[in-house]
Motif scaffolding. Structure first.
Motif, PDB file in Angstrom:
ATOM      1  N   ILE A 258       4.585   9.795  15.471  1.00 25.55           N
ATOM      2  CA  ILE A 258       5.042   8.886  14.424  1.00 25.55           C
ATOM      3  C   ILE A 258       4.736   7.444  14.808  1.00 25.55           C
ATOM      4  O   ILE A 258       4.444   7.142  15.971  1.00 25.55           O
ATOM      5  N   GLY A 259       4.826   6.568  13.827  1.00 23.81           N
ATOM      6  CA  GLY A 259       4.609   5.150  14.067  1.00 23.81           C
ATOM      7  C   GLY A 259       5.858   4.452  14.571  1.00 23.81           C
ATOM      8  O   GLY A 259       6.979   4.946  14.418  1.00 23.81           O
ATOM      9  N   ARG A 260       5.673   3.290  15.181  1.00 26.91           N
ATOM     10  CA  ARG A 260       6.800   2.541  15.731  1.00 26.91           C
ATOM     11  C   ARG A 260       7.537   1.742  14.662  1.00 26.91           C
ATOM     12  O   ARG A 260       8.760   1.563  14.722  1.00 26.91           O
ATOM     13  N   GLU A 261       6.806   1.254  13.657  1.00 24.96           N
ATOM     14  CA  GLU A 261       7.440   0.400  12.643  1.00 24.96           C
ATOM     15  C   GLU A 261       8.430   1.189  11.793  1.00 24.96           C
ATOM     16  O   GLU A 261       8.132   2.278  11.303  1.00 24.96           O
ATOM     17  N   VAL A 262       9.607   0.618  11.627  1.00 18.05           N
ATOM     18  CA  VAL A 262      10.616   1.220  10.751  1.00 18.05           C
ATOM     19  C   VAL A 262      10.402   0.693   9.335  1.00 18.05           C
ATOM     20  O   VAL A 262      10.447  -0.515   9.097  1.00 18.05           O
ATOM     21  N   LEU A 263      10.149   1.601   8.418  1.00 17.11           N
ATOM     22  CA  LEU A 263       9.860   1.225   7.034  1.00 17.11           C
ATOM     23  C   LEU A 263      11.118   1.118   6.188  1.00 17.11           C
ATOM     24  O   LEU A 263      11.162   0.354   5.227  1.00 17.11           O
ATOM     25  N   ARG A 264      12.122   1.904   6.529  1.00 19.52           N
ATOM     26  CA  ARG A 264      13.371   1.859   5.763  1.00 19.52           C
ATOM     27  C   ARG A 264      14.493   2.427   6.619  1.00 19.52           C
ATOM     28  O   ARG A 264      14.260   3.265   7.480  1.00 19.52           O
ATOM     29  N   ARG A 265      15.711   1.947   6.383  1.00 22.58           N
ATOM     30  CA  ARG A 265      16.885   2.442   7.086  1.00 22.58           C
ATOM     31  C   ARG A 265      17.941   2.878   6.075  1.00 22.58           C
ATOM     32  O   ARG A 265      18.076   2.273   5.018  1.00 22.58           O
TER      33      ARG A 265
END
Length: 383
Positions: A258-265
Protein backbone atom coordinates in the motif's frame (compact mmCIF):
# COMPACT_ATOMS: atom_id res chain seq x y z
CA UNK A 1 3.19 9.52 -5.53
CA UNK A 2 0.39 11.79 -4.25
CA UNK A 3 -1.10 12.71 -7.68
CA UNK A 4 -1.15 9.03 -8.66
CA UNK A 5 -2.84 8.06 -5.41
CA UNK A 6 -5.49 10.71 -5.88
CA UNK A 7 -6.07 9.51 -9.44
CA UNK A 8 -6.55 5.95 -8.17
CA UNK A 9 -9.01 7.21 -5.59
CA UNK A 10 -10.99 9.13 -8.20
CA UNK A 11 -11.06 6.07 -10.45
CA UNK A 12 -12.27 3.89 -7.59
CA UNK A 13 -15.07 6.33 -6.81
CA UNK A 14 -16.26 6.26 -10.40
CA UNK A 15 -15.73 2.56 -11.05
CA UNK A 16 -18.79 0.61 -12.18
CA UNK A 17 -21.32 2.98 -10.65
CA UNK A 18 -23.69 5.50 -12.17
CA UNK A 19 -24.84 8.83 -10.76
CA UNK A 20 -27.78 8.43 -8.39
CA UNK A 21 -30.48 11.05 -8.17
CA UNK A 22 -31.01 12.24 -4.61
CA UNK A 23 -34.64 13.15 -4.03
CA UNK A 24 -34.98 15.16 -0.82
CA UNK A 25 -38.15 17.15 -0.28
CA UNK A 26 -37.54 20.76 0.74
CA UNK A 27 -41.03 21.66 1.97
CA UNK A 28 -41.58 22.55 5.64
CA UNK A 29 -41.84 19.67 8.06
CA UNK A 30 -45.33 18.45 8.98
CA UNK A 31 -46.37 18.60 12.64
CA UNK A 32 -48.19 15.27 12.45
CA UNK A 33 -47.37 12.10 10.56
CA UNK A 34 -48.20 8.41 10.58
CA UNK A 35 -44.59 7.23 10.89
CA UNK A 36 -41.50 9.11 11.99
CA UNK A 37 -38.23 7.48 10.92
CA UNK A 38 -35.09 8.75 12.66
CA UNK A 39 -31.95 8.02 10.64
CA UNK A 40 -31.59 7.65 6.88
CA UNK A 41 -28.95 4.97 6.62
CA UNK A 42 -29.89 1.65 5.02
CA UNK A 43 -32.23 0.69 7.87
CA UNK A 44 -34.12 3.97 8.01
CA UNK A 45 -34.43 4.45 4.26
CA UNK A 46 -35.80 0.91 3.82
CA UNK A 47 -38.30 1.41 6.65
CA UNK A 48 -39.42 4.71 5.13
CA UNK A 49 -39.76 3.22 1.66
CA UNK A 50 -41.77 0.15 2.70
CA UNK A 51 -44.08 2.18 4.94
CA UNK A 52 -44.66 4.84 2.28
CA UNK A 53 -45.52 2.14 -0.25
CA UNK A 54 -48.21 1.02 2.22
CA UNK A 55 -49.74 4.52 1.87
CA UNK A 56 -48.54 5.82 5.23
CA UNK A 57 -47.54 9.43 5.69
CA UNK A 58 -43.83 9.06 6.42
CA UNK A 59 -41.42 11.69 7.73
CA UNK A 60 -37.77 10.51 7.72
CA UNK A 61 -34.93 12.60 9.16
CA UNK A 62 -31.15 12.50 9.37
CA UNK A 63 -28.80 14.83 11.20
CA UNK A 64 -26.19 14.55 8.45
CA UNK A 65 -26.15 16.97 5.53
CA UNK A 66 -25.85 14.37 2.75
CA UNK A 67 -26.81 10.75 2.21
CA UNK A 68 -24.15 8.34 3.48
CA UNK A 69 -21.59 11.05 4.22
CA UNK A 70 -19.31 11.00 6.00
CA UNK A 71 -18.78 7.30 5.32
CA UNK A 72 -18.08 5.55 8.65
CA UNK A 73 -17.91 2.08 7.23
CA UNK A 74 -15.42 -0.39 5.74
CA UNK A 75 -17.90 -0.84 2.81
CA UNK A 76 -17.72 -4.63 2.68
CA UNK A 77 -21.04 -6.45 2.24
CA UNK A 78 -21.89 -10.14 1.78
CA UNK A 79 -22.59 -11.26 -1.77
CA UNK A 80 -26.11 -12.33 -0.76
CA UNK A 81 -27.08 -8.70 -0.13
CA UNK A 82 -28.06 -8.58 -3.82
CA UNK A 83 -31.21 -10.44 -2.76
CA UNK A 84 -32.24 -7.44 -0.65
CA UNK A 85 -30.96 -4.51 -2.73
CA UNK A 86 -32.12 -4.11 -6.31
CA UNK A 87 -29.20 -4.00 -8.75
CA UNK A 88 -26.47 -4.03 -6.10
CA UNK A 89 -23.93 -4.27 -8.93
CA UNK A 90 -24.50 -0.57 -9.66
CA UNK A 91 -22.89 0.29 -6.33
CA UNK A 92 -20.24 -2.44 -6.34
CA UNK A 93 -16.71 -1.19 -6.87
CA UNK A 94 -14.93 -4.53 -6.48
CA UNK A 95 -15.89 -8.14 -5.86
CA UNK A 96 -14.19 -10.13 -3.11
CA UNK A 97 -13.46 -13.84 -3.49
CA UNK A 98 -11.54 -14.97 -0.40
CA UNK A 99 -10.36 -14.10 3.09
CA UNK A 100 -6.72 -14.06 4.18
CA UNK A 101 -6.05 -14.16 7.90
CA UNK A 102 -2.77 -13.30 9.65
CA UNK A 103 -2.32 -14.33 13.27
CA UNK A 104 0.30 -12.49 15.31
CA UNK A 105 2.01 -11.31 12.13
CA UNK A 106 2.55 -14.84 10.87
CA UNK A 107 2.01 -16.36 7.45
CA UNK A 108 -1.30 -15.81 5.70
CA UNK A 109 -3.99 -18.45 6.06
CA UNK A 110 -6.34 -18.42 3.09
CA UNK A 111 -10.05 -19.16 3.28
CA UNK A 112 -11.25 -19.56 -0.33
CA UNK A 113 -14.81 -19.06 -1.51
CA UNK A 114 -15.55 -16.24 0.92
CA UNK A 115 -17.56 -14.02 -1.45
CA UNK A 116 -18.43 -10.41 -0.85
CA UNK A 117 -18.44 -7.01 -2.48
CA UNK A 118 -16.82 -3.66 -1.79
CA UNK A 119 -19.46 -1.03 -2.38
CA UNK A 120 -19.69 2.72 -2.70
CA UNK A 121 -21.63 3.19 0.53
CA UNK A 122 -22.52 6.83 -0.06
CA UNK A 123 -24.07 6.02 -3.44
CA UNK A 124 -25.96 3.06 -2.03
CA UNK A 125 -27.37 5.18 0.80
CA UNK A 126 -28.36 7.91 -1.63
CA UNK A 127 -30.12 5.42 -3.89
CA UNK A 128 -32.08 3.90 -1.01
CA UNK A 129 -33.20 7.36 0.14
CA UNK A 130 -34.15 8.24 -3.40
CA UNK A 131 -36.28 5.09 -3.54
CA UNK A 132 -38.00 6.10 -0.30
CA UNK A 133 -38.77 9.55 -1.69
CA UNK A 134 -40.17 8.05 -4.87
CA UNK A 135 -42.45 5.92 -2.71
CA UNK A 136 -43.82 9.09 -1.12
CA UNK A 137 -41.74 9.51 2.04
CA UNK A 138 -40.87 13.03 3.12
CA UNK A 139 -37.05 12.87 3.67
CA UNK A 140 -34.97 15.64 5.21
CA UNK A 141 -31.26 16.03 6.01
CA UNK A 142 -29.64 18.41 8.46
CA UNK A 143 -32.40 17.90 11.04
CA UNK A 144 -31.55 16.12 14.28
CA UNK A 145 -33.67 14.67 17.04
CA UNK A 146 -33.48 17.08 19.98
CA UNK A 147 -35.83 15.44 22.49
CA UNK A 148 -38.39 12.68 22.74
CA UNK A 149 -41.20 13.17 25.26
CA UNK A 150 -42.73 10.35 27.28
CA UNK A 151 -45.96 11.01 25.40
CA UNK A 152 -44.22 10.52 22.04
CA UNK A 153 -44.06 14.22 21.15
CA UNK A 154 -40.75 14.72 19.34
CA UNK A 155 -38.81 17.97 19.20
CA UNK A 156 -36.36 18.52 16.36
CA UNK A 157 -33.21 20.60 16.16
CA UNK A 158 -34.92 23.27 14.05
CA UNK A 159 -37.56 23.80 16.76
CA UNK A 160 -40.29 21.82 15.00
CA UNK A 161 -42.45 19.54 17.13
CA UNK A 162 -43.79 16.39 15.54
CA UNK A 163 -46.34 13.90 16.76
CA UNK A 164 -46.29 10.53 15.03
CA UNK A 165 -48.54 7.50 15.35
CA UNK A 166 -45.44 5.26 15.29
CA UNK A 167 -41.66 5.76 15.39
CA UNK A 168 -38.79 3.80 13.85
CA UNK A 169 -35.37 4.39 15.42
CA UNK A 170 -32.66 3.71 12.85
CA UNK A 171 -30.17 6.24 14.20
CA UNK A 172 -27.15 4.07 14.84
CA UNK A 173 -25.35 2.47 17.80
CA UNK A 174 -25.94 5.44 20.11
CA UNK A 175 -29.58 5.81 19.12
CA UNK A 176 -31.45 8.75 20.64
CA UNK A 177 -34.69 6.90 20.01
CA UNK A 178 -33.30 3.84 21.77
CA UNK A 179 -32.23 5.90 24.76
CA UNK A 180 -35.72 7.38 25.01
CA UNK A 181 -37.21 3.90 25.49
CA UNK A 182 -34.37 2.38 27.54
CA UNK A 183 -32.86 0.31 24.73
CA UNK A 184 -29.15 1.13 24.90
CA UNK A 185 -26.18 -0.56 23.22
CA UNK A 186 -23.78 -0.88 26.13
CA UNK A 187 -21.12 -3.05 24.46
CA UNK A 188 -19.29 -1.20 21.69
CA UNK A 189 -16.12 -1.50 19.65
CA UNK A 190 -14.24 1.69 18.78
CA UNK A 191 -12.73 1.83 15.30
CA UNK A 192 -10.31 3.92 13.29
CA UNK A 193 -9.76 3.57 9.53
CA UNK A 194 -7.65 5.17 6.83
CA UNK A 195 -7.93 4.92 3.06
CA UNK A 196 -4.66 4.47 1.17
CA UNK A 197 -3.56 3.64 -2.36
CA UNK A 198 -3.32 -0.06 -3.18
CA UNK A 199 0.01 -0.93 -4.80
CA UNK A 200 -1.26 -3.96 -6.71
CA UNK A 201 -4.60 -5.63 -7.37
CA UNK A 202 -5.97 -7.67 -4.49
CA UNK A 203 -9.23 -9.62 -4.28
CA UNK A 204 -9.35 -10.87 -0.71
CA UNK A 205 -10.18 -9.31 2.62
CA UNK A 206 -7.15 -9.38 4.93
CA UNK A 207 -7.75 -9.90 8.64
CA UNK A 208 -5.06 -9.37 11.29
CA UNK A 209 -5.59 -11.03 14.68
CA UNK A 210 -3.34 -10.42 17.66
CA UNK A 211 -3.24 -10.42 21.44
CA UNK A 212 -2.36 -6.73 21.03
CA UNK A 213 -5.83 -6.01 19.56
CA UNK A 214 -8.25 -6.79 22.41
CA UNK A 215 -11.92 -7.01 21.57
CA UNK A 216 -11.43 -6.61 17.84
CA UNK A 217 -9.14 -7.05 14.85
CA UNK A 218 -7.38 -5.16 12.10
CA UNK A 219 -8.29 -5.28 8.42
CA UNK A 220 -7.30 -4.38 4.90
CA UNK A 221 -10.21 -4.31 2.45
CA UNK A 222 -9.29 -3.62 -1.21
CA UNK A 223 -11.54 -1.30 -3.20
CA UNK A 224 -10.25 -1.13 -6.79
CA UNK A 225 -7.19 1.18 -6.68
CA UNK A 226 -7.44 1.94 -2.96
CA UNK A 227 -7.82 0.02 0.28
CA UNK A 228 -9.43 0.61 3.65
CA UNK A 229 -7.01 -0.12 6.47
CA UNK A 230 -8.48 -0.16 9.96
CA UNK A 231 -8.46 -1.38 13.53
CA UNK A 232 -11.24 -1.99 16.05
CA UNK A 233 -10.77 -2.53 19.79
CA UNK A 234 -12.76 -2.70 22.99
CA UNK A 235 -13.37 0.78 24.46
CA UNK A 236 -10.95 0.22 27.35
CA UNK A 237 -8.14 -0.19 24.78
CA UNK A 238 -9.09 2.86 22.72
CA UNK A 239 -5.73 4.53 23.40
CA UNK A 240 -4.09 1.76 21.36
CA UNK A 241 -6.00 2.55 18.16
CA UNK A 242 -3.62 5.15 16.78
CA UNK A 243 -0.34 3.26 17.39
CA UNK A 244 -1.84 -0.05 16.22
CA UNK A 245 -3.04 1.45 12.97
CA UNK A 246 0.20 3.35 12.38
CA UNK A 247 2.23 0.20 12.98
CA UNK A 248 0.14 -1.89 10.56
CA UNK A 249 0.26 0.88 7.97
CA UNK A 250 4.05 1.08 8.17
CA UNK A 251 4.39 -2.70 7.94
CA UNK A 252 2.27 -2.96 4.80
CA UNK A 253 4.04 0.03 3.22
CA UNK A 254 7.38 -1.72 3.81
CA UNK A 255 5.96 -4.87 2.23
CA UNK A 256 5.12 -2.83 -0.86
CA UNK A 257 1.39 -3.49 -0.61
CA UNK A 258 0.00 0.00 0.00
CA UNK A 259 0.95 3.65 -0.29
CA UNK A 260 2.11 5.82 2.59
CA UNK A 261 -0.18 8.79 1.92
CA UNK A 262 -3.45 8.76 3.85
CA UNK A 263 -6.26 9.75 1.50
CA UNK A 264 -9.09 9.75 4.01
CA UNK A 265 -9.72 9.05 7.70
CA UNK A 266 -12.82 7.85 9.47
CA UNK A 267 -13.93 5.92 12.50
CA UNK A 268 -16.83 5.27 14.80
CA UNK A 269 -18.51 2.87 17.18
CA UNK A 270 -20.03 -0.53 16.42
CA UNK A 271 -22.52 -2.27 18.74
CA UNK A 272 -21.30 -5.76 19.67
CA UNK A 273 -23.56 -6.75 22.55
CA UNK A 274 -26.22 -8.58 20.55
CA UNK A 275 -29.83 -7.80 19.75
CA UNK A 276 -31.81 -5.47 21.98
CA UNK A 277 -35.54 -5.81 22.45
CA UNK A 278 -36.51 -4.00 19.22
CA UNK A 279 -39.98 -2.83 20.29
CA UNK A 280 -41.14 -0.46 23.01
CA UNK A 281 -43.78 2.14 23.77
CA UNK A 282 -43.92 5.87 24.39
CA UNK A 283 -47.33 6.21 25.98
CA UNK A 284 -49.56 4.58 23.34
CA UNK A 285 -47.08 5.13 20.48
CA UNK A 286 -45.16 2.04 19.28
CA UNK A 287 -41.41 2.35 18.77
CA UNK A 288 -39.45 -0.05 16.58
CA UNK A 289 -35.65 -0.17 16.44
CA UNK A 290 -33.73 -1.36 13.37
CA UNK A 291 -30.12 -1.85 12.27
CA UNK A 292 -27.38 -0.81 14.68
CA UNK A 293 -29.96 0.87 16.92
CA UNK A 294 -31.35 -2.62 17.57
CA UNK A 295 -27.88 -4.10 18.17
CA UNK A 296 -27.91 -6.19 15.00
CA UNK A 297 -24.24 -5.73 14.03
CA UNK A 298 -22.29 -8.99 14.29
CA UNK A 299 -20.47 -9.18 17.67
CA UNK A 300 -17.27 -10.54 16.10
CA UNK A 301 -17.01 -9.07 12.60
CA UNK A 302 -18.97 -5.86 13.20
CA UNK A 303 -20.81 -6.38 9.90
CA UNK A 304 -24.15 -4.62 9.92
CA UNK A 305 -25.21 -3.34 6.49
CA UNK A 306 -27.14 -6.44 5.44
CA UNK A 307 -28.89 -6.63 8.82
CA UNK A 308 -29.77 -2.95 8.55
CA UNK A 309 -31.37 -3.37 5.13
CA UNK A 310 -33.37 -6.43 6.20
CA UNK A 311 -34.48 -5.12 9.58
CA UNK A 312 -35.40 -1.74 8.14
CA UNK A 313 -37.74 -3.33 5.61
CA UNK A 314 -39.32 -5.49 8.32
CA UNK A 315 -39.75 -2.45 10.59
CA UNK A 316 -41.55 -0.58 7.80
CA UNK A 317 -43.83 -3.56 7.22
CA UNK A 318 -44.56 -3.96 10.93
CA UNK A 319 -45.33 -0.27 11.43
CA UNK A 320 -47.71 -0.28 8.47
CA UNK A 321 -49.41 -3.46 9.71
CA UNK A 322 -49.83 -2.15 13.26
CA UNK A 323 -51.23 1.17 12.10
CA UNK A 324 -53.56 -0.80 9.86
CA UNK A 325 -55.03 -2.57 12.88
CA UNK A 326 -52.84 -5.69 13.20
CA UNK A 327 -52.10 -5.79 16.92
CA UNK A 328 -49.76 -8.77 16.54
CA UNK A 329 -47.42 -6.85 14.20
CA UNK A 330 -44.93 -5.71 16.86
CA UNK A 331 -44.57 -9.15 18.41
CA UNK A 332 -44.14 -10.61 14.94
CA UNK A 333 -41.40 -8.06 14.16
CA UNK A 334 -39.49 -9.12 17.27
CA UNK A 335 -39.93 -12.80 16.37
CA UNK A 336 -38.74 -12.27 12.80
CA UNK A 337 -35.59 -10.46 13.90
CA UNK A 338 -34.85 -13.17 16.45
CA UNK A 339 -35.31 -15.89 13.84
CA UNK A 340 -33.20 -14.12 11.21
CA UNK A 341 -30.32 -12.89 13.34
CA UNK A 342 -30.57 -14.62 16.71
CA UNK A 343 -28.46 -17.75 16.06
CA UNK A 344 -25.56 -15.86 14.46
CA UNK A 345 -25.63 -13.15 17.11
CA UNK A 346 -25.69 -15.65 19.99
CA UNK A 347 -22.73 -17.60 18.61
CA UNK A 348 -20.82 -14.42 17.88
CA UNK A 349 -21.50 -13.06 21.34
CA UNK A 350 -20.35 -16.29 22.99
CA UNK A 351 -17.12 -16.33 20.96
CA UNK A 352 -16.52 -12.67 21.69
CA UNK A 353 -16.89 -13.19 25.43
CA UNK A 354 -14.54 -16.19 25.33
CA UNK A 355 -11.92 -14.19 23.46
CA UNK A 356 -12.22 -11.18 25.78
CA UNK A 357 -11.67 -13.50 28.73
CA UNK A 358 -8.53 -14.82 27.03
CA UNK A 359 -7.29 -11.26 26.39
CA UNK A 360 -7.77 -10.43 30.08
CA UNK A 361 -6.02 -13.58 31.31
CA UNK A 362 -2.44 -13.53 32.55
CA UNK A 363 -1.11 -15.19 29.42
CA UNK A 364 -3.18 -13.13 26.99
CA UNK A 365 -4.98 -14.47 23.93
CA UNK A 366 -3.02 -17.31 22.36
CA UNK A 367 -3.28 -18.25 18.66
CA UNK A 368 -5.72 -21.09 19.41
CA UNK A 369 -8.05 -18.64 21.18
CA UNK A 370 -7.75 -16.18 18.28
CA UNK A 371 -8.72 -18.91 15.82
CA UNK A 372 -11.73 -19.98 17.88
CA UNK A 373 -12.81 -16.36 17.97
CA UNK A 374 -12.75 -15.74 14.20
CA UNK A 375 -15.31 -16.79 11.58
CA UNK A 376 -12.79 -18.10 9.02
CA UNK A 377 -11.82 -21.07 11.21
CA UNK A 378 -13.73 -24.30 11.87
CA UNK A 379 -13.07 -23.83 15.60
CA UNK A 380 -15.43 -20.84 15.54
CA UNK A 381 -18.28 -23.02 14.28
CA UNK A 382 -17.60 -25.97 16.57
CA UNK A 383 -19.84 -26.64 19.57
Amino acid sequence: HAPGARLLLDQARRARVEPVRICVRRMSLPDTTDLLVVGLGPAGSRAACIAARAALRVLALDRRQRAGEPVQCAELVPALLNQEVTDLARYTVQRIGAMETYIEGGAREVTPDFPGAMIDRARLDAALVDEACDAGAHCRYGVALAAVGHDGLVQLSDGTRVRARAIVGADGPRSRVGHAVGRINRALVETRQVTVALARPHHATDIFLSSDIPGGYAWLFPKAGVAHLGVGVAPWARARLKPLLESLHERLVCEGRIGREVLRRTGGAIPVGGMLDPTAWLSDIPVLLAGDAAGLAHPVTGAGIAAAVQSGALAGEAAAAWLGGDRDALARYHEELAALFGPALRRGLARREELLAAHRSAGGAKPEALRRGWIAYPQYWAA
